[in-house]
Design an enzyme around this catalytic site. Structure first.
Site, short mmCIF file in Angstrom:
data_model
loop_
_atom_site.label_atom_id
_atom_site.label_comp_id
_atom_site.label_asym_id
_atom_site.label_seq_id
_atom_site.Cartn_x
_atom_site.Cartn_y
_atom_site.Cartn_z
N CYS A 58 -15.03 6.23 -2.13
CA CYS A 58 -14.43 6.02 -3.41
C CYS A 58 -15.73 6.71 -4.24
O CYS A 58 -16.50 5.94 -4.46
CB CYS A 58 -14.02 4.89 -3.88
SG CYS A 58 -13.49 4.98 -5.62
N LEU A 76 -9.80 2.83 -8.54
CA LEU A 76 -9.17 1.91 -7.62
C LEU A 76 -8.44 1.10 -8.11
O LEU A 76 -8.27 -0.22 -8.06
CB LEU A 76 -10.46 1.13 -7.20
CG LEU A 76 -10.98 1.72 -5.82
CD1 LEU A 76 -12.13 0.89 -5.29
CD2 LEU A 76 -9.77 1.29 -4.57
N LYS A 134 -2.28 2.44 -0.86
CA LYS A 134 -3.57 2.76 -1.62
C LYS A 134 -4.52 2.02 -1.49
O LYS A 134 -4.19 0.73 -0.86
CB LYS A 134 -2.98 2.30 -3.18
CG LYS A 134 -3.98 2.37 -4.40
CD LYS A 134 -5.12 3.72 -4.35
CE LYS A 134 -6.21 3.45 -5.54
NZ LYS A 134 -6.90 4.84 -5.35
N THR A 135 -5.94 2.44 -1.67
CA THR A 135 -7.00 1.42 -1.10
C THR A 135 -6.87 0.16 -1.76
O THR A 135 -6.94 -0.05 -2.92
CB THR A 135 -8.38 2.23 -1.46
OG1 THR A 135 -8.41 3.46 -0.66
CG2 THR A 135 -9.37 1.14 -1.06
N MET A 168 -9.59 7.79 -10.82
CA MET A 168 -8.62 6.49 -11.31
C MET A 168 -9.24 5.35 -11.32
O MET A 168 -9.12 4.17 -11.99
CB MET A 168 -7.56 6.44 -9.97
CG MET A 168 -6.82 7.66 -9.58
SD MET A 168 -5.92 8.41 -10.84
CE MET A 168 -4.48 7.20 -10.83
N GLY A 185 -7.23 17.43 3.00
CA GLY A 185 -7.87 18.23 2.06
C GLY A 185 -7.68 19.57 2.10
O GLY A 185 -7.61 20.49 3.24
N GLY A 219 -7.17 19.36 -3.61
CA GLY A 219 -6.59 20.79 -3.47
C GLY A 219 -7.07 21.96 -2.96
O GLY A 219 -7.97 21.80 -1.84
N ASN A 232 -12.13 2.40 3.65
CA ASN A 232 -12.71 3.37 2.48
C ASN A 232 -14.13 3.21 2.26
O ASN A 232 -14.58 2.59 1.29
CB ASN A 232 -11.79 3.46 1.05
CG ASN A 232 -11.91 4.47 0.31
OD1 ASN A 232 -12.79 5.49 0.50
ND2 ASN A 232 -11.05 4.54 -0.70
O1 LIG Z 1 -10.35 6.64 -8.11
C1 LIG Z 1 -9.98 6.12 -7.17
O2 LIG Z 1 -8.91 5.08 -7.01
C2 LIG Z 1 -10.02 7.09 -5.86
N1 LIG Z 1 -10.19 8.43 -6.08
C3 LIG Z 1 -10.37 9.21 -4.88
O3 LIG Z 1 -10.38 10.55 -5.26
N2 LIG Z 1 -10.74 8.85 -3.72
C4 LIG Z 1 -10.78 7.38 -3.63
O4 LIG Z 1 -11.09 6.93 -2.55
C5 LIG Z 1 -10.52 6.57 -4.67
CL1 LIG Z 1 -10.67 4.72 -4.14
#
Ligand SMILES: O=C(O)c1[nH]c(=O)[nH]c(=O)c1Cl
Length: 309
Positions: free
Chosen positions: A130, A72, A44-45, A70, A247, A219, A127
């Site tokens: 985001c 991050l 995860k980043t 999300m 993707g 998706g 990344n």
């Molecule tokens: O909301 C996120 O954590 C998120 N969600 C994404 O679809 N790509 C990203 O690079 C990140 Cl960092």
């Protein structure tokens, strides 16, 4: 047929891995990908400090894919570095990807300097895409800032580095972005991150809480955009910069198409979230069946060889 591949000087037994953000939050999830048919994994980043992320619900599956905002959420840089260094001892023959980004330019440099000074010997994925931190733009849509950032990074960062990119939608942007990336000794670029700021409605309501329902789309919806970005950069970049395709991969055929467009590695996000790590075995077998039927022994036999009319 074999679906093995290489990125930079690293060999992988299989050309499939998770997409950052999916099945990679902690040791439990990463361990499941590690022990699956996937050739490697990406974390995860990670940010300098751990983050709880955006309010829930922040991820939603749909029939054709997914939407997420999300924000991050992650356990912090040190958690993932510790795990990666542990794996260098227990699995010295394998190479893993470390995804990271700072919440500021200063943080990004602090993170990369920590990686540079550490014993980490895998591949770093910065990344730049985001779409879900309120108030923070996707870095890679600002090519001037991206060029300045990469210039500063490569003055001190000497380990293998690639960038995770958002989708571009204009040929001129492909040209401009490729011109920037060709200036740097990048090991790879990863196309694409989710298509930013889509909106999914069910009955009368949005389906995620953050940002009034706006979130990154993944998706089936995004395969044509993903393939276009993989191929556009494959056509434009120095051959020393490899492409990771991400993707819209649900089947072996989807992966075959990413490789035809020039991908050396294929990442799986939404499908992995829905199906779990068993997806790696299914999709690998489907790709091998296609290769056997067509007489391709390795992915090099058809990589980048999409036919035009
Ligand atoms: O909301 C996120 O954590 C998120 N969600 C994404 O679809 N790509 C990203 O690079 C990140 Cl960092």
């Amino acid at each position: 047929a074999t679906t093995k591949t290489h990125i930079g000087n690293f060999e992988f037994e299989n050309c499939f891995m998770n997409a950052a953000g999916v099945y990679c939050y902690d040791r439990n999830e990463l361990g499941q990908v590690l022990n699956s048919q996937a050739g490697t994994f990406v974390t995860k980043t990670a940010t300098l400090q751990s983050r709880s992320g955006n309010p829930e619900p922040r991820y939603h599956d749909t029939v054709l894919g997914s939407i997420n905002s999300m924000g991050l959420p992650n356990l912090g840089f040190d958690y993932y570095l510790d795990y990666l260094l542990e794996l260098q001892k227990t699995h010295p023959d394998r190479t893993f990807f470390f995804s990271l980004v700072g919440m500021s330019t200063e943080d990004t440099h602090a993170l990369l300097k920590k990686v540079q000074e550490s014993d980490f010997n895998g591949i770093t994925e910065l990344n730049l895409s985001c779409p879900n931190v309120p108030g923070k733009p996707q870095i890679a849509y600002d090519l001037e800032t991206t060029e300045k950032l990469l210039t500063d990074i490569f003055s001190y960062f000497k380990k293998p580095l690639g960038v995770k990119l958002p989708p571009y939608f204009d040929i001129v942007h492909f040209d401009q972005a490729a011109t920037v990336f060709n200036k740097f000794p990048l090991t790879f670029i990863n196309c694409v991150n989710s298509i930013g700021n889509g909106l999914v409605i069910e009955d009368e309501s949005v389906v995620i809480k953050p940002k009034n329902g706006f979130g990154g789309i993944g998706g089936e919806y995004i395969k044509p955009t993903a393939l276009a970005n993989v191929h556009a950069f494959y056509q434009r970049l120095n051959p020393s910069i490899q492409i990771i395709g991400t993707g819209g991969v649900l089947t072996g055929q989807d992966a075959f198409e990413h490789i035809l467009c020039g991908a050396s590695m294929v990442q799986i996000g939404t499908t992995l979230h829905k199906e779990g790590p068993a997806a790696f075995e299914r999709i690998t077998n489907e790709l091998k069946a296609i290769m056997d039927k067509k007489g391709y022994k390795t992915i090099e036999d058809f990589k980048g060889k999409v036919k035009y009319l």
